[in-house]
Scaffold this active site. Structure first.
Site, PDB file in Angstrom:
ATOM      1  N   SER A 157     -51.760  67.190 -38.566  1.00  0.00           N
ATOM      2  CA  SER A 157     -52.044  68.197 -37.576  1.00  0.00           C
ATOM      3  C   SER A 157     -51.879  69.644 -37.789  1.00  0.00           C
ATOM      4  O   SER A 157     -51.475  69.863 -38.839  1.00  0.00           O
ATOM      5  CB  SER A 157     -51.149  67.665 -36.859  1.00  0.00           C
ATOM      6  OG  SER A 157     -51.266  67.661 -35.755  1.00  0.00           O
ATOM      7  N   LYS A 198     -55.455  58.357 -24.410  1.00  0.00           N
ATOM      8  CA  LYS A 198     -56.349  58.093 -22.942  1.00  0.00           C
ATOM      9  C   LYS A 198     -56.797  59.703 -23.000  1.00  0.00           C
ATOM     10  O   LYS A 198     -55.678  60.310 -22.853  1.00  0.00           O
ATOM     11  CB  LYS A 198     -55.661  56.996 -22.396  1.00  0.00           C
ATOM     12  CG  LYS A 198     -54.366  58.154 -21.645  1.00  0.00           C
ATOM     13  CD  LYS A 198     -54.280  58.997 -20.788  1.00  0.00           C
ATOM     14  CE  LYS A 198     -55.043  59.745 -20.083  1.00  0.00           C
ATOM     15  NZ  LYS A 198     -54.238  60.723 -19.251  1.00  0.00           N
ATOM     16  N   ASP A 218     -57.582  63.787 -15.875  1.00  0.00           N
ATOM     17  CA  ASP A 218     -56.476  63.857 -16.965  1.00  0.00           C
ATOM     18  C   ASP A 218     -55.331  62.543 -16.487  1.00  0.00           C
ATOM     19  O   ASP A 218     -54.942  61.496 -16.649  1.00  0.00           O
ATOM     20  CB  ASP A 218     -55.674  64.864 -17.631  1.00  0.00           C
ATOM     21  CG  ASP A 218     -55.552  64.544 -18.535  1.00  0.00           C
ATOM     22  OD1 ASP A 218     -55.531  63.968 -19.446  1.00  0.00           O
ATOM     23  OD2 ASP A 218     -53.795  64.108 -18.173  1.00  0.00           O
TER      24      ASP A 218
HETATM   25  P1  NAP Z   1     -51.009  68.405 -26.409  1.00  0.00           P
HETATM   26  O1  NAP Z   1     -49.500  68.737 -26.953  1.00  0.00           O
HETATM   27  O2  NAP Z   1     -51.659  69.333 -25.547  1.00  0.00           O
HETATM   28  O3  NAP Z   1     -52.020  67.977 -27.462  1.00  0.00           O
HETATM   29  C1  NAP Z   1     -52.133  67.875 -28.708  1.00  0.00           C
HETATM   30  C2  NAP Z   1     -52.271  68.262 -30.465  1.00  0.00           C
HETATM   31  O4  NAP Z   1     -53.483  67.861 -30.192  1.00  0.00           O
HETATM   32  C3  NAP Z   1     -51.585  69.081 -30.112  1.00  0.00           C
HETATM   33  O5  NAP Z   1     -49.849  69.519 -30.518  1.00  0.00           O
HETATM   34  C4  NAP Z   1     -52.297  69.795 -31.542  1.00  0.00           C
HETATM   35  O6  NAP Z   1     -52.007  69.657 -32.525  1.00  0.00           O
HETATM   36  C5  NAP Z   1     -54.067  68.699 -30.925  1.00  0.00           C
HETATM   37  N1  NAP Z   1     -54.726  69.665 -30.863  1.00  0.00           N
HETATM   38  C6  NAP Z   1     -55.098  70.922 -29.686  1.00  0.00           C
HETATM   39  N2  NAP Z   1     -56.210  71.245 -29.960  1.00  0.00           N
HETATM   40  C7  NAP Z   1     -56.809  70.802 -30.676  1.00  0.00           C
HETATM   41  C8  NAP Z   1     -58.054  70.765 -31.346  1.00  0.00           C
HETATM   42  N3  NAP Z   1     -58.768  72.147 -30.608  1.00  0.00           N
HETATM   43  N4  NAP Z   1     -58.200  70.074 -32.708  1.00  0.00           N
HETATM   44  C9  NAP Z   1     -57.335  69.255 -32.683  1.00  0.00           C
HETATM   45  N5  NAP Z   1     -56.377  69.155 -32.789  1.00  0.00           N
HETATM   46  C10 NAP Z   1     -56.529  69.686 -31.843  1.00  0.00           C
HETATM   47  O7  NAP Z   1     -51.568  67.561 -25.869  1.00  0.00           O
HETATM   48  P2  NAP Z   1     -51.013  65.543 -25.383  1.00  0.00           P
HETATM   49  O8  NAP Z   1     -50.326  66.015 -23.875  1.00  0.00           O
HETATM   50  O9  NAP Z   1     -49.903  65.361 -26.558  1.00  0.00           O
HETATM   51  O10 NAP Z   1     -52.151  65.154 -24.988  1.00  0.00           O
HETATM   52  C11 NAP Z   1     -53.312  64.525 -25.892  1.00  0.00           C
HETATM   53  C12 NAP Z   1     -53.672  63.166 -25.511  1.00  0.00           C
HETATM   54  O11 NAP Z   1     -53.028  62.462 -25.397  1.00  0.00           O
HETATM   55  C13 NAP Z   1     -54.797  63.906 -24.348  1.00  0.00           C
HETATM   56  O12 NAP Z   1     -55.730  62.337 -24.109  1.00  0.00           O
HETATM   57  C14 NAP Z   1     -53.965  62.943 -22.960  1.00  0.00           C
HETATM   58  O13 NAP Z   1     -54.409  62.868 -21.872  1.00  0.00           O
HETATM   59  C15 NAP Z   1     -52.928  62.241 -23.554  1.00  0.00           C
HETATM   60  N6  NAP Z   1     -51.424  61.723 -22.667  1.00  0.00           N
HETATM   61  C16 NAP Z   1     -50.620  62.568 -22.339  1.00  0.00           C
HETATM   62  C17 NAP Z   1     -49.854  62.362 -21.711  1.00  0.00           C
HETATM   63  C18 NAP Z   1     -48.244  64.023 -21.654  1.00  0.00           C
HETATM   64  O14 NAP Z   1     -47.737  63.112 -21.211  1.00  0.00           O
HETATM   65  N7  NAP Z   1     -48.519  65.240 -22.223  1.00  0.00           N
HETATM   66  C19 NAP Z   1     -49.611  61.370 -20.907  1.00  0.00           C
HETATM   67  C20 NAP Z   1     -50.072  59.735 -22.079  1.00  0.00           C
HETATM   68  C21 NAP Z   1     -50.854  61.140 -22.515  1.00  0.00           C
HETATM   69  P3  NAP Z   1     -52.105  70.544 -34.114  1.00  0.00           P
HETATM   70  O15 NAP Z   1     -52.169  72.063 -33.426  1.00  0.00           O
HETATM   71  O16 NAP Z   1     -50.864  70.511 -34.994  1.00  0.00           O
HETATM   72  O17 NAP Z   1     -53.332  69.934 -33.888  1.00  0.00           O
END
Ligand code: NAP
Length: 311
Positions: free
Chosen positions: A40, A94, A172
């Site tokens: 990450s 997803k 989403d």
């Molecule tokens: P998030 O915290 O915003 O993103 C996850 C991580 O991805 C970030 O901490 C970042 O880590 C990395 N990232 C962000 N932008 C990036 C980029 N441009 N290139 C490469 N890495 C990047 O999002 P999240 O809520 O965990 O969601 C991630 C996925 O899980 C999505 O597809 C979402 O639909 C799914 N999801 C989310 C939830 C929920 O409740 N949040 C539930 C089920 C599924 P670094 O900055 O350390 O690289």
């Protein structure tokens, strides 16, 4: 190569909200996996080697067998491709990608390299989904409605990617509903859609979608991201055996108002169980029906411009 003995050595990529909320707690209790590394740009997992990129992790940890890719969908294809080409099994959060065709390409690459690709749909593993599916399979459905209304400020604070192109906006969470609907209802297709885009955002904040099953059953879907107070994650069907309501994201099933199924959720432990199963069986599990419906809604949907969304 598929791991038939011992835990699957796993790396996790994109350490953010869903990794901390769900993946790490599920993996900590799962003897099928050994979490051996994370990649990450900023996020870190305690107690294991951390790398800034997936490429650095793949180079430094050659005995890695599988990776879970948890970054936003727009940034997943290259990482998935690198892992598959290095012979690793891949678990995709997803939605599995930003387009249907990129995920089709990943499926092809997984096949070529003899590794498993898993397009995970966590909501399909909600406790009452299978009971709802069995009920609908035994009944004649006359109509169905999907109502998914939540507060984006509560669930997605500061997530700019979700409003960007490929972030899907209200789809989403909406794709979670579609992952259940496509599992429990007969095959269907979109007949009309209207998508509400805030004037300052590239993705919709609400959507109104009509589907029809191939035997003519109408299905509607209402998505709204501005619902405060109680949140609605419901699928309702009128049938010859009564009114079915799957509520709370399909945690609970009621028929004609009587609760017949209500269990605590264990979506991520079940997702990881399924991933281990497909890895050991040497197959992939990639169902693109929910993603296809989202693509169709964007393709067919009328675009309404609505009030700006301010955080
Ligand atoms: P998030 O915290 O915003 O993103 C996850 C991580 O991805 C970030 O901490 C970042 O880590 C990395 N990232 C962000 N932008 C990036 C980029 N441009 N290139 C490469 N890495 C990047 O999002 P999240 O809520 O965990 O969601 C991630 C996925 O899980 C999505 O597809 C979402 O639909 C799914 N999801 C989310 C939830 C929920 O409740 N949040 C539930 C089920 C599924 P670094 O900055 O350390 O690289």
């Amino acid at each position: 190569m598929p791991s038939n003995k011992g835990p699957i050595k796993l790396g996790i990529v994109g350490v953010g909200k869903i990794v901390r909320d769900q993946h790490l707690p599920a993996l900590a209790k799962d003897s099928d996996y050994q979490l051996v590394a994370a990649a990450s740009r900023h996020g870190k997992v305690d107690g294991i080697p951390n790398f800034p990129t997936i490429e650095a992790m793949l180079d430094a940890v050659p005995d890695l067998e599988a990776v879970s890719l948890c970054m936003p969908p727009q940034f997943r294809y290259d990482a998935a491709r690198a892992a598959l080409e290095a012979g690793k099994h891949v678990f995709l959060e997803k939605p599995p990608g930003a387009t249907v065709s990129e995920v089709e390409d990943l499926k092809r690459i997984a096949g070529k390299h003899g590794v498993s690709l898993f397009a995970s749909w966590h909501s399909r593993y909600a406790p009452a989904v299978e009971a709802g599916r069995a009920f609908l399979a035994s009944a004649r459905i006359s109509s169905a409605a999907i109502i998914w209304k939540e507060d984006v400020r509560r669930w997605h604070p500061n997530q700019e990617w979700i409003w960007a192109p490929g972030g899907f906006g209200v789809f989403d969470p909406g794709i979670n509903a579609l992952s259940i609907a496509t599992h429990i209802l007969p095959a269907m297709f979109i007949t009309s859609a209207a998508l509400d885009f805030p004037e300052n955002r590239a993705s919709p904040v609400a959507a109104h979608v009509a589907f029809r099953t191939s035997n003519g059953v109408p299905v509607t879907m209402e998505l709204d991201w501005l619902q405060t107070g109680p949140q609605s994650w419901d699928i309702v069907a009128e049938t010859d055996k009564g009114k079915m309501v799957l509520s709370g994201g399909s945690a609970k099933l009621a028929i004609d108002g009587k609760v017949v199924h209500d269990e605590p959720e264990a979506e991520y432990p079940m997702l990881y169980r399924r991933f281990a199963e497909i890895v050991r069986a040497g197959v992939s599990d990639v169902d693109l029906a929910p993603l296809q419906h989202v693509a169709d809604a964007f393709m067919l949907g009328k675009r309404n411009v609505v009030e700006a969304f301010l955080d």
